[in-house]
Design an enzyme around this catalytic site. Structure first.
Site, PDB file in Angstrom:
ATOM      1  CB  SER A  35      20.836  -6.750 -45.173  1.00 46.80           C
ATOM      2  OG  SER A  35      20.248  -5.659 -44.491  1.00 46.80           O
ATOM      3  CB  CYS A  36      18.110  -6.907 -40.777  1.00 52.38           C
ATOM      4  SG  CYS A  36      19.210  -5.520 -41.017  1.00 52.38           S
ATOM      5  CG  PHE A  37      13.553  -9.373 -40.476  1.00 53.37           C
ATOM      6  CD1 PHE A  37      14.080  -8.340 -39.725  1.00 53.37           C
ATOM      7  CD2 PHE A  37      12.204  -9.329 -40.803  1.00 53.37           C
ATOM      8  CE1 PHE A  37      13.284  -7.276 -39.311  1.00 53.37           C
ATOM      9  CE2 PHE A  37      11.397  -8.287 -40.390  1.00 53.37           C
ATOM     10  CZ  PHE A  37      11.942  -7.261 -39.650  1.00 53.37           C
TER      11      PHE A  37
END
Ligand SMILES: NC(=O)c1ccc[n+]([C@@H]2O[C@H](COP(=O)([O-])OP(=O)(O)OC[C@H]3O[C@@H](n4cnc5c(N)ncnc54)[C@H](O)[C@@H]3O)[C@@H](O)[C@H]2O)c1
Length: 421
Positions: free
Chosen positions: A263-265
């Site tokens: 969900s982030c990078f």
């Protein structure tokens, strides 16, 4: 302290549960009524090691509601943890931030005492000061820096080990708008033994993007080295060990494989590229790590086709759907492009994941979901796509295994190929 946490996803729930463990009273706010009910029953809506037990143990210290005004009246510090996903063009979607900020401000309108708002969500440099601050003032009729404190405190936890990361961070970064916010947060975090990095709001925002992008760069870098090693019959993991012992480099994030997801990078890298473009700055390194990462999962199919050139009608087993082990999160999982490619080639897919199948079923109905890992082995070939520990105990004898995550135990297969080692 009495705290409120807005947005009870992976970050908000871990934040709330860990602060309760540290002795604070926490009121959680979300728009999702089902989540609220589960939390009030002491049950975690997400899978994260240790979270269920924290919620149960500290049930008396955690409450959840959809009502902002209740949460704000009950607390002195609010941690803003709503999602900041990508728009279709890669830009950051600030709609959740904007909506929740307005609601926080409206809740603060009727409050007489000082309240500190701490942004934990990942937002681009300048967002806290140029978007959140004006909304707080406009909807509360109060002044930031006087009646309301404002800080940016990025979160660095990793899903799967989120509780440990939260309670034992490498550093805590606090970007603050005013002196009182700085003093309040300094005192709030005084029992943590790690370094406290005090910065401006926008430096704190940038630290988060630069950190995530650097970690993604390490992975894309070792994958590129790995692709070359594969051609030269060199074990990339030996190379990573040799490199990683150099303290300037470090071993973490040098596990080559099918790339980074989650969900982030992906969304943070995309947002940074889009934001740099808006600021008329080219980001050549960052754009290339994204390109390497888009190609990397398809290398697994390339390896598979060496052994099974025509995939039409073949049964391919997939071990792992979550973007990494110990989570049920499938956002940007590297398994997704692999499955798309297999379906495009007409393969029949059998898949298993210990935690992520329910979420994956909402995306792909045309896959056969197996109730245990060993059922996947009954296939023409098996692809390992997530490094779950239980995949180390399977009997791979006689199978064709294409490994995207380096499960050494799978080397007993009749044919074993590592994606980039
Ligand atoms: N997931 C991670 O590993 C991680 C790590 C570090 C930082 N972050 C950052 O933290 C932020 C949150 O990420 P996440 O993974 O927890 O997101 P998430 O999507 O899991 O959770 C967000 C939550 O916010 C709720 N929400 C949306 N609008 C709301 C509103 N107006 N009021 C109240 N609640 C609302 C949603 O219902 C959801 O429960 C993001 O900015 C992310 O980049 C995430």
């Amino acid at each position: 302290m009495n705290l409120s946490v807005i947005g009870i996803g992976y970050v908000g729930l871990v934040t709330g549960a860990c602060f309760a463990k540290l002795g604070h009273h926490v009121t959680c706010v979300d728009i999702d009524k089902e989540k609220i009910q589960m939390i009030n029953n002491g049950v975690s809506p997400i899978f994260e090691e240790g979270l269920d037990s924290l919620l149960l143990t500290y049930k008396e210290k955690i409450e959840a509601t959809t009502d902002y005004s209740v949460a704000l009246q009950k607390s002195n510090i609010t941690f803003l943890c709503v999602g900041t996903p990508s728009l279709k063009n890669g830009n950051i979607d600030l709609s959740f931030i904007e909506e929740s900020t307005k609601q926080i401000a409206a809740g603060l309108k009727n409050k007489n005492n000082y309240h500190l708002v701490v942004v934990k969500s990942t937002v681009l440099p300048g967002t806290t000061e140029r978007i959140i601050l004006p909304l707080l003032e406009q909807y509360s009729d109060k002044k930031v820096g006087i009646d309301i404190g404002l800080a940016m405190n990025p979160e660095f936890l990793k899903e799967g080990v989120a509780i440990k990361d939260f309670l034992e961070p490498d550093r805590i970064v606090i970007g603050t708008y005013d002196e009182k916010s700085k003093r309040t947060l300094r005192e709030f975090y005084q029992n943590f033994s790690c370094p406290l990095v005090e910065t401006s709001l926008s430096a704190a925002e940038m630290i988060k993007y630069a950190s995530n992008t650097f970690l993604a760069t390490k992975i894309s870098f070792i994958n590129e080295i790995g692709n070359l090693c594969k051609k030269l019959d060199i074990d990339t993991y030996d190379v990573a060990t040799g490199m990683g012992l150099d303290r300037r480099i470090g071993r973490p994030f040098l596990d080559s494989g099918i790339g980074w997801g989650g969900s982030c990078f992906p969304k943070d890298v995309d947002a940074l590229i889009a934001w740099a473009k808006e600021n008329k700055e080219d980001t050549r390194i960052i754009k290339s790590i994204r390109d390497v990462n888009s190609d990397q999962p398809l290398k697994l199919i390339e390896m598979l086709k060496k052994h099974i050139p025509k995939l039409k009608g073949k049964t391919i087993g997939i071990l792992g759907l979550a973007f990494k082990p110990n989570t049920d999160d499938i956002r940007e999982s590297r398994t997704i492009p692999i499955i798309q490619e297999l379906l495009k080639n007409g393969a029949h897919i059998k898949a298993y994941d210990p935690q992520a199948m329910t979420k994956f079923q909402q995306l792909y109905l045309q896959i056969e979901y197996c109730s245990k890992a060993s059922d996947v082995l009954n296939a023409d070939a098996i692809l390992i796509t997530t490094k779950w520990k239980e995949f180390t105990t399977l009997d791979y004898h006689g199978k064709i295994v294409i490994d995207g995550r380096r499960i050494n135990e799978a080397k007993t297969a009749k044919i074993y190929e590592g994606v980039c080692w």
